[in-house]
Motif scaffolding. Structure first.
Motif, PDB file in Angstrom:
ATOM      1  N   UNK A 215       0.693  -1.267   0.301  1.00 52.25           N
ATOM      2  CA  UNK A 215      -0.130  -0.443   0.041  1.00 52.25           C
ATOM      3  C   UNK A 215       0.803   1.163  -0.014  1.00 52.25           C
ATOM      4  N   UNK A 216       0.368   2.244  -0.858  1.00 56.82           N
ATOM      5  CA  UNK A 216       1.445   3.319  -0.829  1.00 56.82           C
ATOM      6  C   UNK A 216       1.160   4.570  -0.203  1.00 56.82           C
ATOM      7  N   UNK A 217       2.135   5.611   0.104  1.00 54.81           N
ATOM      8  CA  UNK A 217       1.370   6.839   0.602  1.00 54.81           C
ATOM      9  C   UNK A 217       0.962   7.927  -0.372  1.00 54.81           C
ATOM     10  N   UNK A 218       0.240   8.633   0.011  1.00 54.02           N
ATOM     11  CA  UNK A 218      -0.301   9.390  -0.550  1.00 54.02           C
ATOM     12  C   UNK A 218       0.420  10.704  -0.270  1.00 54.02           C
ATOM     13  N   UNK A 219       0.748  11.610  -1.554  1.00 54.56           N
ATOM     14  CA  UNK A 219       1.679  12.882  -1.747  1.00 54.56           C
ATOM     15  C   UNK A 219       2.299  13.133  -0.733  1.00 54.56           C
ATOM     16  N   UNK A 220       2.863  12.073  -0.593  1.00 57.46           N
ATOM     17  CA  UNK A 220       4.665  12.171   0.142  1.00 57.46           C
ATOM     18  C   UNK A 220       4.944  13.668  -0.771  1.00 57.46           C
ATOM     19  N   UNK A 229       9.288  17.863  -3.866  1.00 53.46           N
ATOM     20  CA  UNK A 229       8.593  18.021  -4.848  1.00 53.46           C
ATOM     21  C   UNK A 229       7.606  16.539  -4.092  1.00 53.46           C
ATOM     22  N   UNK A 230       5.938  16.708  -4.492  1.00 55.93           N
ATOM     23  CA  UNK A 230       5.190  15.508  -3.547  1.00 55.93           C
ATOM     24  C   UNK A 230       4.657  15.231  -4.982  1.00 55.93           C
ATOM     25  N   UNK A 231       4.455  13.604  -4.626  1.00 53.52           N
ATOM     26  CA  UNK A 231       4.437  12.818  -5.319  1.00 53.52           C
ATOM     27  C   UNK A 231       2.954  11.646  -5.700  1.00 53.52           C
ATOM     28  N   UNK A 232       2.274  11.245  -6.449  1.00 53.36           N
ATOM     29  CA  UNK A 232       0.915  10.978  -6.001  1.00 53.36           C
ATOM     30  C   UNK A 232       1.260   9.604  -4.762  1.00 53.36           C
ATOM     31  N   UNK A 233       2.116   8.576  -5.042  1.00 55.15           N
ATOM     32  CA  UNK A 233       2.421   7.018  -4.507  1.00 55.15           C
ATOM     33  C   UNK A 233       3.906   7.103  -4.120  1.00 55.15           C
ATOM     34  N   UNK A 234       4.359   7.232  -3.112  1.00 53.11           N
ATOM     35  CA  UNK A 234       5.149   6.826  -2.275  1.00 53.11           C
ATOM     36  C   UNK A 234       5.709   5.131  -1.770  1.00 53.11           C
ATOM     37  N   UNK A 235       6.094   4.392  -2.612  1.00 54.53           N
ATOM     38  CA  UNK A 235       6.507   3.008  -2.152  1.00 54.53           C
ATOM     39  C   UNK A 235       7.337   2.564  -0.757  1.00 54.53           C
ATOM     40  N   UNK A 236       7.042   2.738   0.562  1.00 52.09           N
ATOM     41  CA  UNK A 236       8.414   2.951   1.090  1.00 52.09           C
ATOM     42  C   UNK A 236       8.953   1.682   0.763  1.00 52.09           C
ATOM     43  N   UNK A 237       8.793   0.694   0.385  1.00 52.77           N
ATOM     44  CA  UNK A 237       9.392  -0.373   1.282  1.00 52.77           C
ATOM     45  C   UNK A 237      10.474  -0.716   0.110  1.00 52.77           C
ATOM     46  N   UNK A 238      10.655   0.205  -1.026  1.00 51.87           N
ATOM     47  CA  UNK A 238      12.005   0.133  -1.790  1.00 51.87           C
ATOM     48  C   UNK A 238      12.056   1.646  -2.431  1.00 51.87           C
ATOM     49  N   UNK A 239      11.370   2.800  -1.954  1.00 52.70           N
ATOM     50  CA  UNK A 239      11.343   3.778  -1.896  1.00 52.70           C
ATOM     51  C   UNK A 239      11.186   4.660  -3.469  1.00 52.70           C
ATOM     52  N   UNK A 240      10.263   3.315  -3.926  1.00 48.80           N
ATOM     53  CA  UNK A 240       9.919   3.393  -5.517  1.00 48.80           C
ATOM     54  C   UNK A 240       8.793   5.206  -5.541  1.00 48.80           C
ATOM     55  N   UNK A 241       8.764   5.547  -6.793  1.00 49.26           N
ATOM     56  CA  UNK A 241       7.942   6.650  -6.946  1.00 49.26           C
ATOM     57  C   UNK A 241       6.321   6.093  -7.414  1.00 49.26           C
ATOM     58  N   UNK A 242       5.555   6.565  -7.525  1.00 45.79           N
ATOM     59  CA  UNK A 242       4.501   5.513  -8.386  1.00 45.79           C
ATOM     60  C   UNK A 242       4.053   6.869  -8.734  1.00 45.79           C
ATOM     61  N   UNK A 243       3.313   7.537 -10.575  1.00 45.36           N
ATOM     62  CA  UNK A 243       2.972   9.302 -10.688  1.00 45.36           C
ATOM     63  C   UNK A 243       1.903   8.524 -11.907  1.00 45.36           C
ATOM     64  N   UNK A 244       0.742   8.984 -11.538  1.00 43.09           N
ATOM     65  CA  UNK A 244      -0.524   8.356 -12.147  1.00 43.09           C
ATOM     66  C   UNK A 244      -0.970   9.749 -13.645  1.00 43.09           C
TER      67      UNK A 244
END
Length: 342
Positions: A215-220, A229-244
């Motif tokens: 489950x990602x964090x929103x608007x990190x 920089x604010x991002x749509x999704x932040x996956x803390x497990x591997x520090x990945x960023x997701x953008x829709x």
């Protein structure tokens, strides 16, 4: 009670509606090569209408119906048009609420709904609609889950113009005596998120969960190199960023502004990558197709932490409330429908 949500609210027809009497008075020939019939006695210019996206075509149909029936109370997807709630595809039916009717009934492509539940009724720029709260609750009961989630998110998200509270929606839904779709509504209320900034983010969040990803964090918010920089999704497990991604964010109606935003977006992504953040991008279509979103997250190293939910993913292919593709090629009701159409 608030009723307008963001700039998605379509409070008048996106293209000019021309009645038969207006066409006669103005000398406009009602020939199929240049004019398209939307409802009996209502036409639009074919060149203006045919290239509209499906949800905008539906808005034209809704306003054409309201033009002919100004005392009708729109509900469900039809009320969502002037309220500015998200639309997906071209809904098959015009939905109307009749507080005097004891039983729901279909008249051609118009579905008239009866209900014992009280409904707030508003008039938005001359069009009668069920209240925003009732409309969101009604849609939460009938839409496929991810789309219902997008509607609920939009209603409570300040970034999308939402002015309702999640507790208000949940409480009002639970007090209704109608039990149809109640479990679906509860699923929506348990997952609705006011931080969601677009329908694409809402759909993506559902797909991410159903595919079993973390489950990602929103608007990190990240602060690197003097920038925020604010991002749509932040996956803390591997520090990945997701953008829709959505085309609207790139200001395509203004090429110069769009180019500037694209440059800034590229610099932003490069900055985040320099600071050891794997990056994944997809758009709404990619989320709805599932595989493009999955490939993007897997390429960014995001891990699955639970089993996938194929039955929930299958609901993304539920288009039963939309016009079949063959019908979308001809927006006007058939002659057999118009004999009983409202």
């Amino acid at each position: 009670m608030p009723h307008l949500l963001s700039d998605r609210a379509v409070t008048s027809s996106p293209v000019s509606l021309i009645t038969t009497s207006e066409a006669r008075m103005l000398g406009v020939p009602l020939v199929p090569s240049t004019m398209r019939r939307i409802r009996r006695g209502i036409y639009v210019r074919r060149a203006e209408f045919d290239h509209l996206p499906p949800w905008t075509k539906y808005a034209v149909r809704v306003h054409a119906f309201a033009r002919l029936h100004p005392d009708a109370i729109l509900c469900l997807e039809s009320a969502a048009v002037p309220h500015g709630l998200p639309g997906f595809g071209e809904t098959a039916d015009i939905h109307v609420f009749d507080p005097e009717r004891l039983r729901s009934r279909r008249f051609g492509d118009v579905f008239v709904h009866a209900s014992h539940e009280p409904r707030e009724v508003l008039r938005i720029d001359g069009v009668l609609v069920t209240g925003i709260r009732e409309t969101v609750i009604d849609l939460s009961r009938v839409l496929p889950p991810a789309r219902a989630l997008a509607v609920a998110d939009s209603a409570i998200s300040p970034a999308q113009g939402g002015l309702l509270s999640l507790d208000e929606l949940r409480t009002n839904a639970e007090t209704q005596t109608n039990r149809r779709g109640r479990n679906r509504s509860r699923w929506v209320w348990d997952r609705a998120e006011g931080q969601s900034e677009s329908p694409g983010e809402s759909i993506s969040r559902a797909v991410i969960a159903w595919c079993g990803f973390e489950a990602p964090e929103l608007q990190h918010v990240f602060r690197y190199e003097g920038c925020e920089d604010r991002v749509d999704f932040y996956f803390r497990g591997n520090r990945a960023i997701g953008e829709s991604d959505g085309w609207g964010k790139y200001a395509l109606e203004d090429p110069a502004e769009g180019a500037r935003i694209l440059r800034e977006e590229k610099l932003r992504e490069e900055r985040l990558r320099r600071n050891q953040h794997p990056f994944a991008r997809w758009d709404l279509a990619g989320a709805q197709k599932v595989n493009p979103l999955v490939r993007a997250l897997e390429s960014a190293g995001v891990q699955r932490v639970r089993a996938a939910q194929p039955e929930m993913l299958a609901t993304l292919r539920d288009h039963t409330r939309e016009k079949p593709r063959a019908q979308r090629m001809n927006a006007a009701p058939s002659r057999s429908q118009t004999t009983r159409s409202a």
